[in-house]
Scaffold this active site. Structure first.
Site, PDB file in Angstrom:
ATOM      1  CG  MET A  23      -1.871  -1.234   1.180  1.00  0.00           C
ATOM      2  SD  MET A  23      -3.425  -0.976   2.027  1.00  0.00           S
ATOM      3  CE  MET A  23      -2.858  -0.640   3.674  1.00  0.00           C
ATOM      4  N   GLY A  29      11.030  -2.322   5.727  1.00  0.00           N
ATOM      5  CA  GLY A  29      10.287  -3.590   5.683  1.00  0.00           C
ATOM      6  C   GLY A  29       9.874  -3.927   4.257  1.00  0.00           C
ATOM      7  CG  HIS A  30       7.050  -1.480   2.145  1.00  0.00           C
ATOM      8  ND1 HIS A  30       6.900  -0.373   2.942  1.00  0.00           N
ATOM      9  CD2 HIS A  30       5.822  -2.047   2.071  1.00  0.00           C
ATOM     10  CE1 HIS A  30       5.629  -0.270   3.306  1.00  0.00           C
ATOM     11  NE2 HIS A  30       4.948  -1.279   2.801  1.00  0.00           N
ATOM     12  CG  ASP A 143       1.066  -6.999   8.211  1.00  0.00           C
ATOM     13  OD1 ASP A 143       0.268  -6.347   8.890  1.00  0.00           O
ATOM     14  OD2 ASP A 143       2.065  -6.477   7.666  1.00  0.00           O
ATOM     15  CG  LEU A 177      10.981  -0.532  10.169  1.00  0.00           C
ATOM     16  CD1 LEU A 177      11.887  -0.581   8.952  1.00  0.00           C
ATOM     17  CD2 LEU A 177      11.122   0.815  10.870  1.00  0.00           C
ATOM     18  CB  SER A 179       2.828   2.780   6.211  1.00  0.00           C
ATOM     19  OG  SER A 179       3.500   1.954   5.293  1.00  0.00           O
TER      20      SER A 179
HETATM   21  P1  AMP Z   1       1.709  -2.662   3.523  1.00  0.00           P
HETATM   22  O1  AMP Z   1       2.206  -1.707   2.488  1.00  0.00           O
HETATM   23  O2  AMP Z   1       1.745  -2.122   4.916  1.00  0.00           O
HETATM   24  O3  AMP Z   1       0.390  -3.301   3.145  1.00  0.00           O
HETATM   25  O4  AMP Z   1       2.765  -3.861   3.558  1.00  0.00           O
HETATM   26  C1  AMP Z   1       3.151  -4.521   2.383  1.00  0.00           C
HETATM   27  C2  AMP Z   1       3.910  -5.757   2.759  1.00  0.00           C
HETATM   28  O5  AMP Z   1       5.051  -5.393   3.528  1.00  0.00           O
HETATM   29  C3  AMP Z   1       3.081  -6.736   3.606  1.00  0.00           C
HETATM   30  O6  AMP Z   1       3.335  -8.069   3.182  1.00  0.00           O
HETATM   31  C4  AMP Z   1       3.620  -6.492   4.989  1.00  0.00           C
HETATM   32  O7  AMP Z   1       3.523  -7.625   5.832  1.00  0.00           O
HETATM   33  C5  AMP Z   1       5.072  -6.170   4.700  1.00  0.00           C
HETATM   34  N1  AMP Z   1       5.666  -5.418   5.817  1.00  0.00           N
HETATM   35  C6  AMP Z   1       5.168  -4.303   6.406  1.00  0.00           C
HETATM   36  N2  AMP Z   1       5.955  -3.922   7.441  1.00  0.00           N
HETATM   37  C7  AMP Z   1       6.950  -4.833   7.511  1.00  0.00           C
HETATM   38  C8  AMP Z   1       8.085  -5.012   8.377  1.00  0.00           C
HETATM   39  N3  AMP Z   1       8.348  -4.164   9.368  1.00  0.00           N
HETATM   40  N4  AMP Z   1       8.892  -6.065   8.153  1.00  0.00           N
HETATM   41  C9  AMP Z   1       8.641  -6.937   7.153  1.00  0.00           C
HETATM   42  N5  AMP Z   1       7.599  -6.818   6.291  1.00  0.00           N
HETATM   43  C10 AMP Z   1       6.767  -5.794   6.481  1.00  0.00           C
END
Ligand code: AMP
Length: 247
Positions: A23, A29-30, A143, A177, A179
């Site tokens: 997103m 993390g991303h 997640d 980490l 967003s």
């Molecule tokens: P999001 O943009 O928040 O939907 O996250 C996109 C992907 O990045 C999802 O698979 C999340 O689980 C992963 N993600 C988010 N934060 C982290 C983190 N701190 N460490 C590892 N993966 C992460």
């Protein structure tokens, strides 16, 4: 790197394709997921779509952090080949009425506190898988329930995608980490450090009175201790693996 805004512009490629659904508002993390996809595939596709279907009424859809220019720069630096930025009409064409509901896994923990959340997540992921047709898709252990839901969907519906889950990336102070960390004031950020500490110690009392949605073991693969807490208006989730390692 190509920024592609419509699925018809996605190139059909010869080699293996790794997809990282996101997103946006990229952090380390991303970037770790992009790196894993880069290592294991010929072509890396990152999707950037703030999925309205996974936000309930009254949640933070309207103020979710967005910075597309920065995201394009970071993705390019990490060696992403295609940044896929579909619009809402592409994902949910008018008259849309088909949903994926991973019934049991999607209704506990996060699902109990965010009804409909995993229905939105599973549906958008299946749609992205169908549009991008990746060999592998990358998710974060951060997640853990989301990864479990996607694995279940892929198994149940024989979706031809290998699900890869990468370890949680944390800040120096232990906070995972996210967003959503951008919402925290300096004082809230300090208070939020209690979440990883409590999880690491398996001791709910270390949450120092932060309001708790749940602090529970969950039988995902691997098994985790998972929690969701509120720090001011911000809802944070995190987990620690209890056995084995994230695959
Ligand atoms: P999001 O943009 O928040 O939907 O996250 C996109 C992907 O990045 C999802 O698979 C999340 O689980 C992963 N993600 C988010 N934060 C982290 C983190 N701190 N460490 C590892 N993966 C992460």
């Amino acid at each position: 790197m190509n920024v592609v805004r419509s699925a018809v512009e996605l190139p059909r490629t010869e080699g293996s394709v790794g997809l990282v659904p996101t997103m946006g508002a990229f952090h380390e993390g991303h970037l770790a997921l992009f790196g894993a996809a880069r290592e294991e595939n010929d072509v890396v596709v990152v999707s950037l779509f703030v999925n309205p279907a996974q936000f309930a009424a009254g949640e933070d859809l309207g103020r979710y952090p967005r910075d597309e220019d920065r995201d394009i720069e970071l993705a390019e630096q990490e060696g992403v080949d295609i940044l896929f930025v579909p619009d809402t009409e592409e994902i949910y064409p008018s008259g849309f009425q088909t949903w994926v509901d991973v019934e049991e896994l999607g209704s506990i923990l996060e699902g109990e506190h965010r009804p409909g959340h995993f229905r939105g997540v599973a549906t958008v992921c299946l749609k992205l898988f169908n549009l991008v047709q990746p060999d592998r898709a990358y998710f974060g252990q951060k997640d853990a329930q989301q990864a479990a839901v996607i694995r279940r969907m892929v198994g149940d519906l024989a979706v031809p995608v290998e699900v890869r889950v990468c370890p949680t990336v944390r800040d120096e102070d232990g906070l995972a980490l996210s967003s959503r960390n951008a919402y925290l004031s300096p004082e809230e950020r300090e208070a939020a450090r209690a979440l990883p500490r409590a999880l690491e110690a398996h001791d709910r009392s270390l949450l120092n009175g932060l309001p708790v949605d749940y602090f529970e073991e969950a039988d995902f693969e691997p098994r985790v201790l998972a929690a969701a807490v509120r720090v001011g208006k911000t809802r944070l989730i995190d987990n620690v693996v209890l056995e084995g390692e994230a695959q």
